[in-house]
Design an enzyme around this catalytic site. Structure first.
Site, PDB file in Angstrom:
ATOM      1  N   CYS A   1       0.794  -1.248   0.000  1.00 44.59           N
ATOM      2  CA  CYS A   1       0.000   0.000   0.000  1.00 44.59           C
ATOM      3  C   CYS A   1       0.815   1.281   0.000  1.00 44.59           C
ATOM      4  O   CYS A   1       0.499   2.209  -0.734  1.00 44.59           O
ATOM      5  CB  CYS A   1      -0.854   0.104   1.255  1.00 44.59           C
TER       6      CYS A   1
ATOM      7  N   ARG B   1      15.646   2.559   3.078  1.00 45.93           N
ATOM      8  CA  ARG B   1      15.648   1.336   2.263  1.00 45.93           C
ATOM      9  C   ARG B   1      15.070   0.153   3.026  1.00 45.93           C
ATOM     10  O   ARG B   1      15.545  -0.973   2.921  1.00 45.93           O
ATOM     11  CB  ARG B   1      17.066   1.033   1.749  1.00 45.93           C
ATOM     12  N   SER B   2      14.022   0.404   3.833  1.00 45.22           N
ATOM     13  CA  SER B   2      13.361  -0.682   4.549  1.00 45.22           C
ATOM     14  C   SER B   2      12.615  -1.557   3.551  1.00 45.22           C
ATOM     15  O   SER B   2      12.321  -1.147   2.431  1.00 45.22           O
ATOM     16  CB  SER B   2      12.380  -0.121   5.577  1.00 45.22           C
TER      17      SER B   2
ATOM     18  N   ASP C   1      20.370   4.884   2.120  1.00 46.79           N
ATOM     19  CA  ASP C   1      20.171   4.363   3.465  1.00 46.79           C
ATOM     20  C   ASP C   1      21.279   4.894   4.358  1.00 46.79           C
ATOM     21  O   ASP C   1      22.187   5.583   3.898  1.00 46.79           O
ATOM     22  CB  ASP C   1      20.169   2.835   3.446  1.00 46.79           C
ATOM     23  N   ILE C   2      21.217   4.541   5.607  1.00 47.93           N
ATOM     24  CA  ILE C   2      22.146   5.138   6.580  1.00 47.93           C
ATOM     25  C   ILE C   2      23.608   4.851   6.223  1.00 47.93           C
ATOM     26  O   ILE C   2      24.478   5.682   6.468  1.00 47.93           O
ATOM     27  CB  ILE C   2      21.777   4.664   8.011  1.00 47.93           C
TER      28      ILE C   2
END
Lengths: 350, 350
Positions: free
Chosen positions: A179, A214-215, A237-238
């Site tokens: 979603c 970037r999960s 990302d980190i």
């Protein structure tokens, strides 16, 4: 839409959601039975409780039956955080009167939550978090046989990326897309980042987009969706920056306009500042209140989308951005309800 | 086995592994075709490279065919860390000549790695990391129909926890258990923590065990396995302590010796020091070199098992522990090969 002189447009999600409200209403009017959605709330988290009430209100407004199942610390008893959530999912999986299941995460942390996301039956996974849907998304497999949802194995990679039309070929249906990433794509379609003159499946061609986070729930599927639609995407990302693209990199011959059937991921040496300097669109979903994208680093006239609960952009973002979408939640819930209607149909096919 | 006066026993994994080496050898002598295992190495990580060579050596010694597939930063090209790993998994899934797949993690981090673990076909998942196997483990479902590995849905929770014999009922086979937690259980069986006089499925009854780490790969499945086998388990993570047990808590009537068919998880108010003070067994799997379990906190005569690459126990651990197992890797690889033989059989059934 408050447009101040010299400022970019502040674009709330309501007008974007409106078209999908109509689509969902129309879909509901055609169903023989009102679909029933179960929301499972298992923690004492205030944002989750708020989101559960928001789901209820949206469902009631549209005529979807919503049942809130409280367990764990959300229940009146003295259960711990998350206690009973897996049992509640299994019960809803096995209840033929339930069409869709949504679970209010985070509960236990990313690892155990990811496990729970696999326990939800793909046929009821309105959030699109089952790995089968992620697999299809990453492989640009847009159409599936509905009965393939029953198997533990994944479609052959050979079927990936063959996109000729928005309409599913006979015997197939659209895969379910998570979603939140889907809602962001719909927002970008609404504001013209997707160009409808281009062929379906490549409508973000020419756009450079930075996605911060970037999960597996938001950032990576979003970067993949956008790159599969033709965009050049920097996934930040980190600890690293990657480039997602269907097209050949660097000095490769582009005269044939050929590209990979799905995105390829390359490590990038660019810094965040360098990515932002060339990005037409910046999407940020960092779950840290103190994290802010520097307005000074944005490309003048870019589109900025905040997906985090706390604002990831500075208050002067519209000094540089031509458009700023501060939240996408109202579109997300409609994508969820659209998935609910689709899954109800897919089940009926079998 | 160096036994110094006043010191606990230092127990290397070799004698524990020996019995399983014989079992695997016997199994191999009965197969019509030598099983073929693919190891996928996609990073430049030195421990992963070392473990890959270790796998190769163990396979060659026993007569299992081992193919090391290098991709990403492990390859000679200039690919990034992890590049090509998903494609390598899919290729091995689709290759009928491959019986088992193992992937050298960590690659991308827990979230994306968890996704990859679902892409491996359950029929070739010798590491037992597919969520279907975790689901069975958590629900104490020990026996499955081999064809159930093909479906995306999980067995009904109603079938959970019914354990009467170690032998699978007709038409069923043993579920696959993740290698590392299983290896730890085998070590604890070897040293008598499991009591064979007790009925199968409850042989750790009476033992209190602290498991430090609650990852989905080691700590949580291990705590669940031990509790499903009757132990009282404290699961310790960085931010909470939980108790896993099949038996009623606190003042509940235990005169009937009745218990839940599978473990139940309760939040615990005990501190680590309090848990260790009453623990017969301490297993630590914290991936941090500086982390040490304080010898002073251990119960005199306990059994300590280190699962981490860096030692999680102080050098004087045997001043308190009656036995100390410093590493379990040699048992883990045999559990993996045992899983390989089983999966080869399960495939043949279909």
């Amino acid at each position: 839409m408050a447009l101040q002189a010299g400022k970019g447009l502040l674009l709330k999600a309501d007008p974007i959601a409106a078209a999908f409200r109509e689509e969902v209403k129309l879909g509901l009017s055609k169903t023989s039975r009102r679909p029933r959605l179960v929301g499972i709330l298992a923690t004492s988290s205030a944002p989750s409780k708020f989101y559960a009430e928001f789901t209820r209100k949206q469902c009631e407004d549209l005529g979807v039956e919503f049942i809130l199942k409280k367990t764990g610390a959300a229940d009146t008893g003295d259960l711990g955080e998350g206690e009973g959530v897996e049992e509640a999912i299994i019960e809803a999986n096995e209840d033929a009167n339930i069409d869709g299941i949504m679970v209010y995460y985070p509960i236990f942390g990313v690892q155990q939550d990811h496990y729970l996301q696999q326990v939800v039956s793909p046929y009821k996974d309105v959030e699109g978090l089952h790995f089968k849907f992620h697999y299809n998304l990453y492989h640009n497999i847009r159409f599936i046989e509905p009965q393939s949802l029953l198997t533990s194995t994944v479609p052959s990679a050979a079927s990936a990326g063959v996109v000729e039309s928005e309409e599913p070929p006979p015997g197939t249906v659209k895969s379910i897309i998570p979603c939140t990433p889907l809602a962001i794509v719909k927002c970008l379609e609404h504001v013209g980042v997707y160009n409808k003159i281009l062929p379906y499946g490549d409508r973000a061609y020419g756009r450079t987009i930075t996605v911060i986070n970037r999960s597996e729930v938001v950032g990576r599927p979003l970067a993949a969706l956008l790159a599969n639609d033709g965009a050049r995407v920097f996934s930040v990302d980190i600890d690293s920056i990657q480039e997602y693209t269907k097209r050949p990199q660097g000095g490769a011959d582009t005269s044939q306009r050929r590209y990979h059937p799905r995105h390829v991921v390359h490590p990038s040496n660019a810094s965040l500042q360098e990515c932002l300097a060339i990005s037409d669109v910046v999407v940020s979903a960092v779950p840290t209140a103190s994290y802010k994208v520097k307005t000074a680093w944005l490309k003048d006239g870019c589109v900025c989308v905040n997906v985090a609960a706390d604002k990831n952009f500075e208050s002067d973002v519209r000094d540089k951005a031509s458009m700023y979408i501060p939240a996408v939640g109202k579109v997300t819930i409609l994508m969820l309800l659209r998935n609910l209607l689709r899954l109800q149909q897919y089940k009926a096919v079998n």
